[in-house]
Design a protein around this motif. Structure first.
Motif, PDB file in Angstrom:
ATOM      1  N   UNK A   1       0.978  -1.257  -0.007  1.00  0.00           N
ATOM      2  CA  UNK A   1       0.150  -0.040  -0.035  1.00  0.00           C
ATOM      3  C   UNK A   1       0.774   1.144   0.026  1.00  0.00           C
ATOM      4  N   UNK A   2       1.781   1.246   0.770  1.00  0.00           N
ATOM      5  CA  UNK A   2       2.895   2.275   1.053  1.00  0.00           C
ATOM      6  C   UNK A   2       3.461   2.709  -0.485  1.00  0.00           C
ATOM      7  N   UNK A   3       3.886   1.552  -1.212  1.00  0.00           N
ATOM      8  CA  UNK A   3       4.703   1.769  -2.421  1.00  0.00           C
ATOM      9  C   UNK A   3       3.378   2.295  -3.565  1.00  0.00           C
ATOM     10  N   UNK A   4       2.368   1.711  -3.530  1.00  0.00           N
ATOM     11  CA  UNK A   4       1.271   2.310  -4.414  1.00  0.00           C
ATOM     12  C   UNK A   4       1.009   3.586  -4.257  1.00  0.00           C
ATOM     13  N   UNK A   5       0.825   4.067  -2.891  1.00  0.00           N
ATOM     14  CA  UNK A   5       0.588   5.275  -2.746  1.00  0.00           C
ATOM     15  C   UNK A   5       1.720   6.253  -3.080  1.00  0.00           C
ATOM     16  N   UNK A   6       2.738   5.851  -3.055  1.00  0.00           N
ATOM     17  CA  UNK A   6       4.049   6.751  -3.506  1.00  0.00           C
ATOM     18  C   UNK A   6       3.884   6.893  -5.026  1.00  0.00           C
ATOM     19  N   UNK A   7       3.907   5.740  -5.728  1.00  0.00           N
ATOM     20  CA  UNK A   7       3.982   5.649  -7.063  1.00  0.00           C
ATOM     21  C   UNK A   7       2.840   6.220  -7.760  1.00  0.00           C
ATOM     22  N   UNK A   8       1.551   6.519  -7.158  1.00  0.00           N
ATOM     23  CA  UNK A   8       0.551   7.068  -7.682  1.00  0.00           C
ATOM     24  C   UNK A   8       0.507   8.320  -8.430  1.00  0.00           C
ATOM     25  N   UNK A   9       1.404   9.171  -7.847  1.00  0.00           N
ATOM     26  CA  UNK A   9       1.809  10.575  -8.458  1.00  0.00           C
ATOM     27  C   UNK A   9       2.714  10.641  -9.174  1.00  0.00           C
ATOM     28  N   UNK A  10       3.741   9.664  -9.067  1.00  0.00           N
ATOM     29  CA  UNK A  10       4.796   9.552  -9.988  1.00  0.00           C
ATOM     30  C   UNK A  10       5.972  10.316  -9.280  1.00  0.00           C
ATOM     31  N   UNK A  11       5.858  11.121  -8.271  1.00  0.00           N
ATOM     32  CA  UNK A  11       7.015  11.705  -7.794  1.00  0.00           C
ATOM     33  C   UNK A  11       7.066  11.230  -6.138  1.00  0.00           C
ATOM     34  N   UNK A  12       8.486  11.673  -5.546  1.00  0.00           N
ATOM     35  CA  UNK A  12       8.585  11.252  -4.441  1.00  0.00           C
ATOM     36  C   UNK A  12       9.156  12.732  -3.792  1.00  0.00           C
ATOM     37  N   UNK A  13       8.047  13.473  -3.051  1.00  0.00           N
ATOM     38  CA  UNK A  13       8.721  14.808  -2.338  1.00  0.00           C
ATOM     39  C   UNK A  13       9.216  14.645  -1.271  1.00  0.00           C
ATOM     40  N   UNK A  14       9.800  15.661  -0.575  1.00  0.00           N
ATOM     41  CA  UNK A  14      10.307  15.559   0.714  1.00  0.00           C
ATOM     42  C   UNK A  14       9.385  14.860   1.823  1.00  0.00           C
ATOM     43  N   UNK A  15       8.194  15.325   1.865  1.00  0.00           N
ATOM     44  CA  UNK A  15       7.092  14.803   2.712  1.00  0.00           C
ATOM     45  C   UNK A  15       7.353  13.035   2.518  1.00  0.00           C
ATOM     46  N   UNK A  16       7.247  12.592   1.484  1.00  0.00           N
ATOM     47  CA  UNK A  16       7.000  11.448   1.134  1.00  0.00           C
ATOM     48  C   UNK A  16       8.237  10.604   1.475  1.00  0.00           C
ATOM     49  N   UNK A  17       9.611  11.101   1.163  1.00  0.00           N
ATOM     50  CA  UNK A  17      10.725  10.524   1.485  1.00  0.00           C
ATOM     51  C   UNK A  17      10.892  10.706   3.272  1.00  0.00           C
ATOM     52  N   UNK A  18      10.324  11.432   3.823  1.00  0.00           N
ATOM     53  CA  UNK A  18      10.357  11.258   5.372  1.00  0.00           C
ATOM     54  C   UNK A  18       9.491  10.353   5.744  1.00  0.00           C
ATOM     55  N   UNK A  19       8.262  10.259   5.140  1.00  0.00           N
ATOM     56  CA  UNK A  19       7.255   8.992   5.666  1.00  0.00           C
ATOM     57  C   UNK A  19       8.034   7.718   5.220  1.00  0.00           C
ATOM     58  N   UNK A  20       8.718   7.588   3.962  1.00  0.00           N
ATOM     59  CA  UNK A  20       9.156   6.347   3.949  1.00  0.00           C
ATOM     60  C   UNK A  20      10.274   5.994   4.779  1.00  0.00           C
ATOM     61  N   UNK A  21      11.195   7.032   5.229  1.00  0.00           N
ATOM     62  CA  UNK A  21      12.149   6.794   6.061  1.00  0.00           C
ATOM     63  C   UNK A  21      11.634   6.306   7.275  1.00  0.00           C
ATOM     64  N   UNK A  22      10.447   6.972   7.730  1.00  0.00           N
ATOM     65  CA  UNK A  22       9.873   6.765   9.165  1.00  0.00           C
ATOM     66  C   UNK A  22       9.346   5.417   9.235  1.00  0.00           C
ATOM     67  N   UNK A  23       8.973   4.984   8.174  1.00  0.00           N
ATOM     68  CA  UNK A  23       7.929   3.580   8.039  1.00  0.00           C
ATOM     69  C   UNK A  23       8.919   2.528   8.029  1.00  0.00           C
ATOM     70  N   UNK A  24      10.129   2.614   7.211  1.00  0.00           N
ATOM     71  CA  UNK A  24      11.312   1.732   7.306  1.00  0.00           C
ATOM     72  C   UNK A  24      11.846   1.662   8.600  1.00  0.00           C
ATOM     73  N   UNK A  25      12.020   2.888   9.310  1.00  0.00           N
ATOM     74  CA  UNK A  25      12.718   2.738  10.387  1.00  0.00           C
ATOM     75  C   UNK A  25      11.850   2.121  11.496  1.00  0.00           C
ATOM     76  N   UNK A  26      10.483   2.371  11.741  1.00  0.00           N
ATOM     77  CA  UNK A  26       9.618   1.843  12.471  1.00  0.00           C
ATOM     78  C   UNK A  26       9.470   0.305  12.409  1.00  0.00           C
ATOM     79  N   UNK A  27       9.408  -0.002  11.127  1.00  0.00           N
ATOM     80  CA  UNK A  27       9.365  -1.574  10.650  1.00  0.00           C
ATOM     81  C   UNK A  27      10.530  -2.224  11.143  1.00  0.00           C
TER      82      UNK A  27
END
Length: 122
Positions: free
Chosen positions: A8-34
């Motif tokens: 779900x996370x990946x699909x949400x990120x790829x949906x708009x075809x860009x990764x902005x600073x907010x999404x990059x931070x969210x990815x980092x946080x999700x990976x860190x938490x997991x």
């Protein structure tokens, strides 16, 4: 975290075809938490490519395809920077960038990486 969470996370990120600073931070946080175990990292990277490839254009739109590849790269980069540790260098000899460039040219000449070439890269 279960695979469906990352799907779900990946699909949400790829949906708009860009990764902005907010999404990059969210990815980092999700990976860190997991905090995925080392044996899970390869499958998470592969999942990014598999899911990202679903967003490639069907009409050969180069701009869309480049945007998808950049988004995939951003996801993989976040995973690697957050969860992976570099291999310790066993040899302190000088780095030979020409030899590395020759190796990459040799491997990428045919447009694919087979199992033997994959082993050489490791």
């Amino acid at each position: 975290m279960a695979d469906w969470v990352f799907t779900k996370l990946y699909k949400d990120v790829f949906a708009d075809l860009t990764v902005d600073a907010t999404e990059a931070k969210e990815l980092h946080d999700k990976f860190e938490a997991a905090n995925p175990p080392p044996d899970k990292l390869v499958s998470l990277r592969a999942m990014a490519f598999r899911i990202g490839s679903e967003f490639l254009s069907t009409d050969g739109n180069k701009d869309t395809d480049v945007a998808v590849l950049r988004a995939i790269n951003a996801v993989v980069h976040a995973l690697e920077k957050t969860c992976m540790l570099p291999k310790p260098i066993k040899d302190d000899s000088a780095f030979n960038d020409e030899a590395l460039e020759d190796l990459y040219r040799q491997i990428l000449t045919d447009g694919s990486v087979d199992q033997e070439e994959s082993k050489e890269l490791l």
